[in-house]
Design a protein around this motif. Structure first.
Motif, PDB file in Angstrom:
ATOM      1  N   THR A   1       0.090   6.690  12.736  1.00 46.10           N
ATOM      2  CA  THR A   1      -1.259   6.474  12.205  1.00 46.10           C
ATOM      3  C   THR A   1      -1.233   5.348  11.184  1.00 46.10           C
ATOM      4  O   THR A   1      -0.644   5.494  10.113  1.00 46.10           O
ATOM      5  N   ASN A   2      -1.810   4.222  11.536  1.00 43.20           N
ATOM      6  CA  ASN A   2      -1.895   3.065  10.637  1.00 43.20           C
ATOM      7  C   ASN A   2      -0.531   2.655  10.079  1.00 43.20           C
ATOM      8  O   ASN A   2      -0.425   2.208   8.934  1.00 43.20           O
ATOM      9  N   GLY A   3       0.513   2.863  10.855  1.00 45.04           N
ATOM     10  CA  GLY A   3       1.862   2.513  10.402  1.00 45.04           C
ATOM     11  C   GLY A   3       2.357   3.378   9.259  1.00 45.04           C
ATOM     12  O   GLY A   3       3.329   3.052   8.594  1.00 45.04           O
TER      13      GLY A   3
ATOM     14  N   CYS B   1      -4.347   9.741   1.381  1.00 44.04           N
ATOM     15  CA  CYS B   1      -4.759   9.482   2.770  1.00 44.04           C
ATOM     16  C   CYS B   1      -4.020  10.375   3.753  1.00 44.04           C
ATOM     17  O   CYS B   1      -3.704   9.959   4.851  1.00 44.04           O
TER      18      CYS B   1
ATOM     19  N   CYS C   1      -1.558   3.940   3.704  1.00 45.17           N
ATOM     20  CA  CYS C   1      -2.954   4.191   3.353  1.00 45.17           C
ATOM     21  C   CYS C   1      -3.778   2.928   3.566  1.00 45.17           C
ATOM     22  O   CYS C   1      -3.232   1.822   3.572  1.00 45.17           O
ATOM     23  N   PRO C   2      -5.096   3.087   3.699  1.00 46.36           N
ATOM     24  CA  PRO C   2      -5.954   1.900   3.782  1.00 46.36           C
ATOM     25  C   PRO C   2      -5.884   1.086   2.489  1.00 46.36           C
ATOM     26  O   PRO C   2      -5.394   1.567   1.467  1.00 46.36           O
ATOM     27  N   GLU C   3      -6.400  -0.120   2.539  1.00 45.72           N
ATOM     28  CA  GLU C   3      -6.369  -1.002   1.367  1.00 45.72           C
ATOM     29  C   GLU C   3      -7.154  -0.426   0.201  1.00 45.72           C
ATOM     30  O   GLU C   3      -6.819  -0.646  -0.958  1.00 45.72           O
TER      31      GLU C   3
ATOM     32  N   THR D   1       2.242   4.952   1.059  1.00 45.01           N
ATOM     33  CA  THR D   1       2.359   5.607   2.356  1.00 45.01           C
ATOM     34  C   THR D   1       1.593   6.918   2.361  1.00 45.01           C
ATOM     35  O   THR D   1       1.248   7.471   1.313  1.00 45.01           O
ATOM     36  N   MET D   2       1.330   7.411   3.566  1.00 49.42           N
ATOM     37  CA  MET D   2       0.732   8.730   3.708  1.00 49.42           C
ATOM     38  C   MET D   2       1.661   9.722   3.026  1.00 49.42           C
ATOM     39  O   MET D   2       2.878   9.574   3.077  1.00 49.42           O
TER      40      MET D   2
ATOM     41  N   LYS E   1       0.843  -1.194   0.000  1.00 51.07           N
ATOM     42  CA  LYS E   1       0.000   0.000   0.000  1.00 51.07           C
ATOM     43  C   LYS E   1       0.881   1.248   0.000  1.00 51.07           C
ATOM     44  O   LYS E   1       1.961   1.249   0.575  1.00 51.07           O
TER      45      LYS E   1
ATOM     46  N   TYR F   1       3.327  12.370   6.246  1.00 48.18           N
ATOM     47  CA  TYR F   1       3.602  11.020   6.722  1.00 48.18           C
ATOM     48  C   TYR F   1       3.567  11.009   8.246  1.00 48.18           C
ATOM     49  O   TYR F   1       4.144  11.873   8.896  1.00 48.18           O
TER      50      TYR F   1
END
Length: 103
Positions: A64-66, A56, A69-71, A29-30, A27, A60
């Motif tokens: 937050t969620n590592g 998302c 981005c979400p799937e 990254t932010m 995925k 960075y």
């Protein structure tokens, strides 16, 4: 791999279209973004003005969620054409944000 669907938004103004992406492997990254580019563009900063949309988050944040981005994400991209008609052919590019090496 990434599965991407692009669909025009409903309504009379047709000023945007929706990009839906499902990330099957790694995925982004932010800080990663999608943008419109002319077909012959080769530089990251050469995107169509106003078309850069973060997937998302602009920054960075590993907390937050590592930092990924979400799937599945869905974003609205501007339609650079007039009256819902494209004036030229564009490509949509996903630009991955690479985190700095931290020691």
């Amino acid at each position: 791999g990434t599965k991407v669907e692009i669909s025009p938004d409903k309504g009379d103004d047709k000023t945007t279209f929706t990009l839906s992406a499902s990330f099957l492997g790694e995925k982004p990254t932010m800080g990663s973004f999608v943008a419109l580019y002319s077909e012959d563009a080769t530089e990251t900063a050469a995107h169509v003005e106003g078309s850069k949309v973060f997937l998302c988050g602009e920054s960075y944040d590993a907390a937050t969620n590592g930092g990924v981005c979400p799937e599945t994400v869905e974003v609205a991209l501007p339609n650079p054409g007039r009256g819902g008609k494209m004036l030229m052919t564009y490509k949509v590019v996903l630009v991955h944000y690479n985190t700095p090496n931290e020691f």
